[in-house]
Design a protein around this motif. Sequence first.
Motif: not given
Length: 499
Positions: A303, A308-309, A312, A327-328, A330-332, A334
Motif C-alpha cells: 500500500e 491502495r487500489e 489491493k 479493505d478493513k 487498508l483503512t486502519t 494510518d
Amino acid sequence: AAAEGLVFLSPYSRQLLNSPRCPIVICPRKPISGISDHVAPSQDSLGIMLPYTPLHHLIMEELPILVMTSANLSDEPLISENGEVLEKLKGVADLFLVHDRPIIMKIDDTVIAPAGKRSIILRRGRGYVPHPISTKGGMPQILAAGAEMKSTFSLVRGGEIFPSQYIGDMKQLDSAVYFEKTLRHFIKLFDLKPTLLAADLHPSYACTGIAKRVMGTPKETLFVQHHHAHMAACLVENGFEGKALGIILDGTGLGSDRHIWGGEFLLGNAHSFTRLGHFEEAPLPGGDRAVLEPWRFALALMERALGREHAKGIAERLWPTRRLFFDKILTTLDTAPRTSSCGRLFDAVSAILGIREEVSYEGQAAMELESAALGNSRPAPFEIREENGLIILDWKPLVKWLVTEGLHLGPEKASSAFHFGLADILSDIALELSKRTGVRETALSGGVWQNKRLLSLALPLLERKGLKPLIHRVLSPNDECVSVGQAAVAAAHWGSKTG
C-alpha cells in the motif's frame, strides 16, 4: 559416517561435531538422505549432533540414526521431571524412558550454524554456559534482566559477565518460572549479591519484574534501549571500547522515541549511542498479529509503495482466501503502530513471493526465505534518502520490483536478489556513515544476522569498502545477547560515575 550420509560436512562442521562441547551443528542436507521432508520442513539444512552421554551411546548401539527433538511442547521450556513428562506429553509420545537421577538444572543443547570459516550461535546452551565474557576493567555486581523473547539474564562479577543459557519466551508461564529458578541458581553458584539492575526500556517485560523480586530492591535501576544493548554486546564480546557504527537488524524493540525499532544504524559505545538512521517505517496492522501473519505487513508495504487500489489488486492475486480482510486492514493503516523492523521486512518478502504467509514459530518466514534462495542474482533495488538528518533505507523500490519482476523470476532467484540487494545497500549506508563520522568499526548484531546468506554477502562488501565489521562469535546475535549488552552499558555508567 552416518552424518555424512545425511548432510554435507565441511572440515569446520566436523571439528564442531567432534569438539568436547558437542553442539548441534546446522549442515546443508543432501538431496537424497532418506530423511522425511517432514523433518525440518522447507529448510535446506538439518541439525546434526553426535552422542555425548553414556546413555546416548547405549541407545545408539543398534541404531545408526535417530530423529530427535526436545521433550517439551512448542514454545515451552524443557521438561526435566518424570511426573511432568508423563502428564504433559501423554498422547504425544508412545513410550517414555525415565530415570531415578533428578535433573537439578535443565539446559538446552547449543545450536551452531557454520558460515564459511565462521560460526553463528543460534542458541547458547549446554557446553557453552556458564563460560564468561571477559572485560578489561573491574565492574560492580550487576544483574542484567535481558529481553522478553529468547530470554537470558547476565550476572557481573569483577571483570567477567556470566550470561545464562537460553531460557525462551517469557510470555509463557513455565518460561518465567524457569527464568527465576535459573537466576537463583546462578546467584548461589557464583555467590553474588547484585545491587545494580539493568533492564530493557519496555515497561512490561516479565524478566524485569522477576529480576526485581529476586534482588529485593535494587540500589539503582538502569533502563537500556534494546538496540543499544545489542550493539554493546557485540562490542564487549570483541573487546572494543572505542566508538563504532552499529547495523542492528532484528524483529522489534522499543525505541528511545517509544516507537517500534528493528532496522537501526547507530553510532556509539557501551556508554551511549546516537541514532544515525533506520529502515523506513511502515504500519504493522494488527500489531503482534502481523508477526504471526506476514501477509498483513506485506499488504501494508505494498500500500505504501504502490497505492491502495494497486496493492489491493496484487493482494487479491497473491492471497485470494484473505480478500475479505483487505479493505478493513487498508483503512486502519494510518492508526496502526509503526515499525522500522528489518525482521518484518523479511517476513513480508516471504509472503509476497508465496513462500510463507502465516507462521507457526518465530522466524519461520525468514528462514524459509533464506532456504529458498538459489544461485547468484543481480541485487534487488533499494534506495537511500535523508530525512530530518537521518539516513533512511527505503524499501519501496524493492516492493515495486518484487511485484513486477520478482514474481516472474520465481522465489529462488527473487530471494537471492533480495539478500544480495540488502547486503549491498547496508554496505553503502555503512560507508556513507563512516565518511561522515570517521569511524570504520561496524558492529553487526540482532537476530537477522543469524541469516548465513546475508552475513556471508555483507562481510566481504563491508571489508572491500574499508570498513571493519565486528560480529558475534561466542554469543548469539539474537536477543539472547541483550542481557550481556545491558550489563556492559550498566558497567560503563557505573565507571563514569566513580572514575
